[in-house]
Design a protein around this motif. Structure first.
Motif, short mmCIF file in Angstrom:
data_model
loop_
_atom_site.label_atom_id
_atom_site.label_comp_id
_atom_site.label_asym_id
_atom_site.label_seq_id
_atom_site.Cartn_x
_atom_site.Cartn_y
_atom_site.Cartn_z
N ILE A 218 0.84 -1.19 0.00
CA ILE A 218 0.00 0.00 0.00
C ILE A 218 0.88 1.24 0.00
O ILE A 218 1.88 1.30 0.73
CB ILE A 218 -0.93 0.02 1.23
CG1 ILE A 218 -1.95 -1.13 1.13
CG2 ILE A 218 -1.65 1.36 1.36
CD1 ILE A 218 -2.84 -1.25 2.35
N LEU B 278 -7.24 3.32 -5.05
CA LEU B 278 -8.51 3.12 -4.37
C LEU B 278 -9.36 4.35 -4.60
O LEU B 278 -8.91 5.48 -4.40
CB LEU B 278 -8.26 2.91 -2.87
CG LEU B 278 -9.21 1.97 -2.19
CD1 LEU B 278 -9.17 0.59 -2.81
CD2 LEU B 278 -8.88 1.88 -0.72
N LEU C 116 -7.18 -8.29 -7.53
CA LEU C 116 -6.21 -7.44 -6.84
C LEU C 116 -4.78 -7.89 -7.11
O LEU C 116 -3.84 -7.10 -6.99
CB LEU C 116 -6.49 -7.41 -5.33
CG LEU C 116 -7.72 -6.62 -4.92
CD1 LEU C 116 -8.07 -6.88 -3.46
CD2 LEU C 116 -7.53 -5.13 -5.18
N VAL D 137 -1.27 -0.60 -4.24
CA VAL D 137 -2.53 0.12 -4.29
C VAL D 137 -2.32 1.43 -3.53
O VAL D 137 -1.79 1.43 -2.41
CB VAL D 137 -3.69 -0.68 -3.66
CG1 VAL D 137 -4.95 0.17 -3.56
CG2 VAL D 137 -3.96 -1.94 -4.47
N ILE E 243 -3.77 4.56 -1.53
CA ILE E 243 -4.88 5.09 -0.75
C ILE E 243 -4.53 6.55 -0.47
O ILE E 243 -3.46 6.83 0.09
CB ILE E 243 -5.10 4.34 0.58
CG1 ILE E 243 -5.39 2.86 0.33
CG2 ILE E 243 -6.24 5.00 1.38
CD1 ILE E 243 -5.49 2.02 1.60
N LYS F 196 -9.00 2.57 -11.34
CA LYS F 196 -9.69 2.93 -10.10
C LYS F 196 -10.28 1.66 -9.50
O LYS F 196 -11.06 0.95 -10.13
CB LYS F 196 -10.83 3.93 -10.36
CG LYS F 196 -10.46 5.16 -11.19
CD LYS F 196 -9.35 5.99 -10.59
CE LYS F 196 -8.99 7.18 -11.44
NZ LYS F 196 -8.31 6.91 -12.68
N ILE F 197 -9.87 1.37 -8.27
CA ILE F 197 -10.33 0.19 -7.56
C ILE F 197 -11.38 0.61 -6.55
O ILE F 197 -11.13 1.44 -5.69
CB ILE F 197 -9.16 -0.51 -6.83
CG1 ILE F 197 -8.07 -0.91 -7.82
CG2 ILE F 197 -9.66 -1.70 -6.03
CD1 ILE F 197 -6.78 -1.36 -7.16
N THR F 198 -12.56 0.05 -6.68
CA THR F 198 -13.64 0.30 -5.73
C THR F 198 -13.87 -0.98 -4.94
O THR F 198 -14.03 -2.05 -5.54
CB THR F 198 -14.93 0.69 -6.47
OG1 THR F 198 -14.69 1.90 -7.19
CG2 THR F 198 -16.07 0.92 -5.50
N LEU F 199 -13.85 -0.87 -3.63
CA LEU F 199 -14.08 -2.03 -2.77
C LEU F 199 -15.54 -2.06 -2.37
O LEU F 199 -16.04 -1.12 -1.74
CB LEU F 199 -13.19 -1.94 -1.53
CG LEU F 199 -11.68 -1.86 -1.80
CD1 LEU F 199 -10.93 -1.69 -0.48
CD2 LEU F 199 -11.19 -3.07 -2.56
N THR G 8 -9.22 5.93 6.16
CA THR G 8 -8.06 5.24 5.59
C THR G 8 -7.90 3.84 6.18
O THR G 8 -7.70 2.87 5.43
CB THR G 8 -6.78 6.07 5.83
OG1 THR G 8 -6.94 7.33 5.17
CG2 THR G 8 -5.55 5.37 5.31
N CYS H 128 -10.54 1.44 4.86
CA CYS H 128 -10.21 1.04 3.48
C CYS H 128 -9.14 -0.04 3.48
O CYS H 128 -9.25 -1.04 2.76
CB CYS H 128 -9.72 2.24 2.68
SG CYS H 128 -10.98 3.46 2.31
N LEU I 155 -9.38 -3.87 2.12
CA LEU I 155 -8.40 -4.31 1.12
C LEU I 155 -7.67 -5.57 1.61
O LEU I 155 -7.53 -6.55 0.87
CB LEU I 155 -7.41 -3.18 0.85
CG LEU I 155 -6.40 -3.38 -0.25
CD1 LEU I 155 -7.09 -3.54 -1.61
CD2 LEU I 155 -5.45 -2.18 -0.31
#
Length: 175
Positions: free
Chosen positions: A3, A56, A86, A92, A94, A117-120, A141, A144, A148
Motif C-alpha cells: 500500500i 482506491l 487485486l 494500491v 490510498i 480505479k479500484i472500488t471495494l 483510511t 479502506c 483491502l
C-alpha cells in the motif's frame, strides 16, 4: 499487497489520522508519501511507470470525473467473487486525507488520472466518528485498508487493524 499512502501534509499532525494505524499493522508493506502538488515523489512516479499500481477510488466519486476523463478510465469493483483481481496490482494507492483534500489531491495530480480505479464493495457503514463532513458510504483510511486486506486474504492483519481502529475511535457514531 503493498500500500502507498499518498498523504496530505496536514494529516501528519492530525490526531484523527488513521493512516498511522495502517503503518503500525503493515510495517514493511506500507510506504507513506507526502503529496506535493508541484514535485511528485520520484518513488511514486517509478512505481506508476510499472503500470501495476491501482488507486482506491470510492464508487460515489465516479461521477466527479469530467466528461474528458471518464471515457478513459478503467474501473474495477472488487467483491468476494473477484477479489483475485487485486493480484494485478503490485501496489494500491490510498489517498490519506480528508475527503475534501483527497478530491484536491486527485484533481491536481494528473499522474493519478490514468490509473485503474479500484472500488471495494462494502455493505457496512463506517465506524469512524472522529471527523465531521464525511461522505455518505465513505470509509476512513484504516477502514479502506481493512477491507483491502480482507479481500487479499489477509484476515489476521485486517482483524488486528480493525481492533486498533475500534480502540482508536471509541465513541459510537450517532446516525
Amino acid at each position: 499487497m503493498n500500500i502507498i499512502l499518498l498523504t496530505h501534509q496536514r494529516e501528519l499532525d492530525r490526531k484523527t489520522n488513521t493512516g498511522k494505524l495502517v503503518r503500525e499493522v503493515m510495517l514493511g508493506q506500507v510506504k507513506v508519501i507526502v503529496w506535493d502538488r508541484v514535485n511528485p515523489n520520484p518513488y511514486l512516479l517509478d512505481k506508476l511507470a510499472t503500470k501495476q499500481v491501482g488507486l482506491l477510488f470510492p464508487k460515489q466519486e465516479h461521477s466527479t470525473l469530467n466528461d474528458i476523463q471518464a471515457p478513459l478510465q478503467r474501473f474495477i469493483d472488487i467483491d468476494n467473487d473477484n477479489a483475485h483481481r487485486l493480484a494485478e496490482f503490485s501496489h494500491v494507492i490510498i489517498i490519506d486525507s480528508t475527503w475534501q483534500e483527497a478530491r484536491k489531491i486527485y484533481n491536481r495530480s494528473d499522474y493519478l488520472h490514468p490509473l485503474t480505479k479500484i472500488t471495494l464493495v462494502n455493505e457496512l457503514p463506517s465506524i469512524f466518528s472522529l471527523r465531521r463532513n464525511q461522505i455518505e458510504g465513505g470509509l476512513c483510511t484504516a477502514e479502506c485498508a481493512c477491507l483491502l486486506l480482507s479481500y487479499c486474504g489477509l484476515s489476521t492483519e485486517a482483524d488486528v487493524l480493525r481492533e486498533k481502529l475500534i480502540n482508536f475511535n471509541p465513541k459510537p457514531r450517532s446516525v
